[in-house]
Each structure stands twice: as C-alpha cells, then as structure tokens.
Design a protein around this motif. Structure first.
Motif, PDB file in Angstrom:
ATOM      1  N   LYS A 273     -48.300  28.550 -20.353  1.00  0.00           N
ATOM      2  CA  LYS A 273     -46.925  28.914 -19.997  1.00  0.00           C
ATOM      3  C   LYS A 273     -46.092  29.195 -21.253  1.00  0.00           C
ATOM      4  CE  LYS A 273     -46.390  28.657 -15.433  1.00  0.00           C
ATOM      5  NZ  LYS A 273     -45.826  29.795 -14.670  1.00  0.00           N
TER       6      LYS A 273
ATOM      7  N   THR B 114     -41.029  29.766 -10.060  1.00  0.00           N
ATOM      8  CA  THR B 114     -42.109  30.745 -10.073  1.00  0.00           C
ATOM      9  C   THR B 114     -41.514  32.128  -9.904  1.00  0.00           C
ATOM     10  OG1 THR B 114     -42.358  30.394  -7.701  1.00  0.00           O
ATOM     11  CG2 THR B 114     -43.858  29.209  -9.122  1.00  0.00           C
TER      12      THR B 114
ATOM     13  N   SER C 159     -50.710  23.912  -8.108  1.00  0.00           N
ATOM     14  CA  SER C 159     -51.357  24.962  -8.914  1.00  0.00           C
ATOM     15  C   SER C 159     -52.855  24.929  -8.663  1.00  0.00           C
ATOM     16  CB  SER C 159     -51.071  24.772 -10.403  1.00  0.00           C
ATOM     17  OG  SER C 159     -51.750  23.640 -10.905  1.00  0.00           O
TER      18      SER C 159
ATOM     19  N   TYR D 178     -54.344  26.590 -12.932  1.00  0.00           N
ATOM     20  CA  TYR D 178     -53.158  26.809 -13.778  1.00  0.00           C
ATOM     21  C   TYR D 178     -52.165  27.827 -13.222  1.00  0.00           C
ATOM     22  CZ  TYR D 178     -57.018  25.089 -16.562  1.00  0.00           C
ATOM     23  OH  TYR D 178     -58.125  24.411 -16.984  1.00  0.00           O
ATOM     24  N   HIS D 179     -52.393  28.322 -12.023  1.00  0.00           N
ATOM     25  CA  HIS D 179     -51.428  29.246 -11.430  1.00  0.00           C
ATOM     26  C   HIS D 179     -50.798  28.604 -10.205  1.00  0.00           C
ATOM     27  CE1 HIS D 179     -52.444  32.593 -14.021  1.00  0.00           C
ATOM     28  NE2 HIS D 179     -53.708  32.209 -13.914  1.00  0.00           N
TER      29      HIS D 179
END
Lengths: 90, 155, 155, 90
Positions: C71, C154, D61, D64-65
């Motif tokens: 990230k 998100t 997640s 990792y998404h």
C-alpha cells in the motif's frame, strides 16, 4: 562677526543587492544637518545616485524598522538607514 | 549597530549564518522524549539547477543580517502564538552556495500534524514576504542576475 | 506469503520496520548535489503523551506488513505521478514505542515548495486511510486500549 | 461401495489488532471445501468467533487486496485471508 558652525548629524546608509552595484558601495556615512527628514535623505541619495531606479519598489528602513520614504520624521545622530530593494529569500 | 535582542527564549542562536546548515543538528534538536509534540515538519530549501533566468550553477545570498534576524525572531514568535508550537528552529544561510546546498531550514513540532504543516508554510511565506534577504543567480552561461523579488511587505 | 514486489525504483527498501527510524539517514538520502529539487519537506510522527484515551506512556503498533508495504509503495507511486517528486522515502515503525519515539517519517523533494508540502500531506492522509496499521495506547493508569480508527478506504 | 474423499483447500486466516484479542490467535489455517466463497468463509469465522463485533467496519482482504465480504468468489488453495478492523496508522 563669528562664523557659526552648522550642527550636523552622522547617519549610516546601507545599500543592498542590485542597489550597491549602482552606488558601488555597500555603506557610507553621511553628514547631514540636524533637521534632515527621512524624505530629505531619500532625495539627497537619489540626487547623488541618479541611476537608482524603481524607487517605488525600494523600502526604506531606519534602525531596522520600515518607514515611509515620504516621512517628515527627523533623523538623529547614529541612525542606520537602509535602502531595501524587493526581497527574494527562501 | 544597535542591539535589539529581547524577543523570546530562543533568541540567542543565529538565524542567519555564513556556514553550511547542519540539517541533522536541527532535526535532532526537535527530539522530545516527554512526548509534548506528536508531529514535526521540516522544510529545507536548496539551490535548484534552474532559476528565473535559466540554467543555474550556483546562488549568492545577501542579507541585512541584523534586521533579518529580528524579522525571523518575530515571525517565529507570531507562529508560536498562532499554532501550538513546542519546538522551533529557523536558519537561513547567506553567501555563495553551490547546486543542492541548503539555503533555508524551518523545523518545528506541534501536538497535531495539521498545525505543523500550517505553521511551516506560514513561516516560509512570511520569510519570503518580510525578511531582507536577496539572491543572485550565478548562471551556467557565465553572467549573474539578481532575482526580481517582491517589495517587502509591511503591516 | 506471496511476493508482489514490482512497484517502482525504490521498492527494495523497507517501508515497515521493527527498528528505530534513522531520521538522519532518511534526511541525508534527500541530498541532491545536481540541484534537481529546490524543496524538501519531511514529516515525522512521534508518540505523544496524550492520546484518545487520556495520558499515555507508550504506544504499540501492529501492521499487516506485506499488505502495508504494498500500500505504501502504491501511495508513493501515485504521489510521484501527481506531484513532481524527485526523491522520496516513507517508513513506518511498528512494535512497542516510548514517548517521543518516531512512528513514521515521510521525506520527499520536489522542484517547488508548494508541491513538496502538498505531496507530504497527501501521503500522510492516504497512509491514515489505507495502510493496514493499528495502534494501541499504553495508558499511564496501566491499561491498554486499541485506538478507534477508520475503516480502510477502498477505491 | 467406496467412501468418496471430499476435496478440500487450505487457506490462512489472519486476525489483527482487537480482533486477535477475541480470537486469541493471530492466524490459523482453515480447511474448507473446494467451493467455499468469501461470503461462506466470513460466515464460518463469525460462527466460530461470535464475539467479533461490528463486522460492518471490518474489511476483508484476500491476498492483500480488499474484497467485498459478501462476495461469491470462490477461494483457492493457499489464499491468504485477513480480517482488518478500522486502521490507525501515522
């Protein structure tokens, strides 16, 4: 009849940045009559150094404080006057 | 020249220097083991290779040092009142600087990050408006030109 | 765990660390003797003595390290595209921190100062919105409380 | 008649911050039938750990998404799933 001495004061005048490239000096001591105002001094300087341009953009300080260049305030002995062109610090 | 030096706690140290700015020293002085602040913001200005008049190989800074010191002290004082600054250090270098040399550092810490950013930008803006410092670009093609600045702001 | 590490030039170095952040090292890495940038802004977050739940004597940080690294890399990439960033370094520390210990550093350089401030604030805001890191206040009166944070954003 | 083996997959499930204080573990490997969706897994986890509160604020997640916790996407062997409560970095 005796010759009377005109009382005088001495002030330091400082020139910065492009101004001292016109005056060819960074500072000088000027001897002035006791009742010289800020406005008078500015006029004396401009007469001595006619190449100083854009006087409107140049600020005048007396003892580190900005003053009005048209001020009729009278200068005192040992005052430090500076001609400050537009600044570019940072 | 006359002395006019009574402007707050940190008035002893130099704001205008002829020497290299010790960035690490400034940053280390922000350390606060008691945790009064939670945010430190540091701005460092340095000599860029491209200026107002084209490609630059160096920069010459001149100041009306005594007045510049007073002005910076006063700006620090105003910023400390306006934001909740816990620690502050401002130094401007003068003289001949090479590419990448640091000309100015503003470091400060506050309890919250928003104030730290605001205070740092406020101080930088006021330095550019009020502090009698002038710079001359030493151009790659050989000549030198004073940077066309802004008339000192008075209030 | 799977590797997902192809995100730009500075992807080799750690964004999440268990060790003390070497602030001087980060700042020295911003030096630029070719003068591509004229402005460096650094934000350092540190443990403050007063938190969401009262007086604090320390802070515990936990991260989903692999995802947090990804990230942060992505935020750096977006910031570099959005602002003209020449150098950038972002590190977040995890584990148990004492008062005044640094938890996060964001350092970057740009040609102009406005972009440097904007980019630094942008990165800090996105870290707070998107990076899976949690902190627990170790309170002076003895107990420990997870800080009530924000749901991961998100897009 | 032979007993038929049900095919299974293994996924790693990670718990962060206050959630692992409820689950009393930071990670575990779960064995699931091959056609388990994300939605199914979330339901299995909530059944096993009924003390997990405010599931609406918890993001899921996969590798990792962030995914939708109601997603009907089918999990694969070796997927890494994480429960991410509201964050507080910086």
């Amino acid at each position: 009849m005796t010759t009377q001495m005109m009382p005088i004061i001495r002030v330091t005048v400082l020139y910065f940045a492009y101004i001292h490239e016109t005056t060819r000096k960074k500072e000088e001591i000027m001897e002035l009559s006791t009742n010289t105002s800020i406005k008078d001094l500015v006029s004396i300087i401009l007469t001595r150094y006619p190449n100083i341009k854009n006087i409107k953009n140049i600020k005048i300080s007396v003892n580190y404080h900005i003053v009005n260049s048209n001020s009729n305030s009278i200068l005192k002995n040992d005052d430090e006057v500076a001609l400050l062109p537009p600044i570019s610090g940072g | 020249m006359k002395s006019n030096n009574a402007l707050g706690p940190s008035s002893s140290s130099q704001r205008i220097t002829n020497s290299e700015i010790d960035v690490n020293d400034v940053i280390n002085s922000m350390a606060d083991i008691e945790g009064h602040s939670g945010a430190t913001v540091i701005f460092v200005g340095s000599v860029r290779n491209f200026g107002m008049n084209g490609k630059v190989k160096g920069m010459y800074y001149e100041s009306y040092t005594k007045m510049a010191e007073n002005k910076i002290k006063n700006i620090e004082k105003l910023a400390m009142e306006k934001y909740s600054i816990k620690k502050i250090k401002v130094v401007h270098r003068i003289g001949e600087l090479a590419l990448g040399n640091n000309s100015v550092i503003i470091a400060l810490s506050t309890p919250h990050s928003k104030d730290a950013f605001k205070a740092c930008k406020y101080i930088l803006a006021r330095i550019k408006q009020e502090v009698p410092i002038w710079k001359k670009e030493i151009l790659s093609k050989g000549d030198e030109k004073w940077v066309d600045g802004k008339s000192i702001k008075t209030n």
